[in-house]
Write an enzyme that holds these catalytic residues in place. Sequence first.
Site, PDB file in Angstrom:
ATOM      1  N   SER A 129      37.370  48.320  36.890  1.00  0.00           N
ATOM      2  CA  SER A 129      38.490  47.391  36.691  1.00  0.00           C
ATOM      3  C   SER A 129      37.949  45.993  36.441  1.00  0.00           C
ATOM      4  O   SER A 129      36.891  45.623  36.967  1.00  0.00           O
ATOM      5  CB  SER A 129      39.388  47.353  37.932  1.00  0.00           C
ATOM      6  OG  SER A 129      40.367  46.327  37.819  1.00  0.00           O
ATOM      7  N   TYR A 142      40.726  46.744  46.706  1.00  0.00           N
ATOM      8  CA  TYR A 142      40.615  47.410  45.414  1.00  0.00           C
ATOM      9  C   TYR A 142      39.496  46.778  44.583  1.00  0.00           C
ATOM     10  O   TYR A 142      38.673  47.481  43.972  1.00  0.00           O
ATOM     11  CB  TYR A 142      41.950  47.312  44.686  1.00  0.00           C
ATOM     12  CG  TYR A 142      42.004  47.968  43.324  1.00  0.00           C
ATOM     13  CD1 TYR A 142      42.171  49.331  43.207  1.00  0.00           C
ATOM     14  CD2 TYR A 142      41.942  47.200  42.162  1.00  0.00           C
ATOM     15  CE1 TYR A 142      42.244  49.945  41.962  1.00  0.00           C
ATOM     16  CE2 TYR A 142      42.020  47.794  40.908  1.00  0.00           C
ATOM     17  CZ  TYR A 142      42.174  49.164  40.815  1.00  0.00           C
ATOM     18  OH  TYR A 142      42.253  49.763  39.575  1.00  0.00           O
TER      19      TYR A 142
END
Length: 242
Positions: A129, A142
């Site tokens: 990501s 995350y």
Amino acid sequence: MKPFLGRRILVTGAGSGIGRACARRLDALGAELILAGRRGEALKETLPHAVRAVLDHTRDEAVLAFAKDCPPLDGMVLAAGSLLTGSVEGTSTLAFECMIASNLKGPWLLCHHLGGLLKDGASVVLVGSNVGIRAIPDTAAYSVAKAGVHMLAQVLALEWAPRAIRCNAVAPGPVHTAMVDARLKAAPDPAAALHALSRVNPLRRLGREEEVAALAIHLLGDESRWTTGTVIPIDGGAAAVF
């Protein structure tokens, strides 16, 4: 033209989002697919004719059992993951452990147990990501997990190089997936949240699953044979500009 004809590819997280988009595109390009994910019905909806495996990739014993029955592989796309938001102080230990397990431990276990099944010259793509590259608010656990995924890709590129096995990571920005939709629906004003999320990159829009899949498939294929150990942002320019 079917450049993946005769190649067996494992795709995790294939029941939705980027994983589903990768699986369907690889199928169209001739690949023999093994789809893995938590929900069997979702995997069937992705590709009814593909080999499917219901798998919790966070459990060592489950991945080990899967590996025992898995045939040799020409490649893997490890797209399974999940998202919980929150700051470091505001995220519970349980939520942090969940993010590490789903987004980092899972790919680690798959590479640990399946690495020996990869054919020489295979290619592996991990889905990271862009928040593993640059910090943004309320994605602490995350972000840390995805940053670990990026380093995992680089470590594997080094370890697997003697077998000519390549490993790269793609680092998407916000993509219009079911996971992002759930995050938007949970916002007090979903329309405003979508508008704000669409403005976090110079192109001023969310990405599409198919766009990320196209990059992943390029990294799987022969045209990227000298590309390994990279972490490639695909985020509308956000990582480069902001």
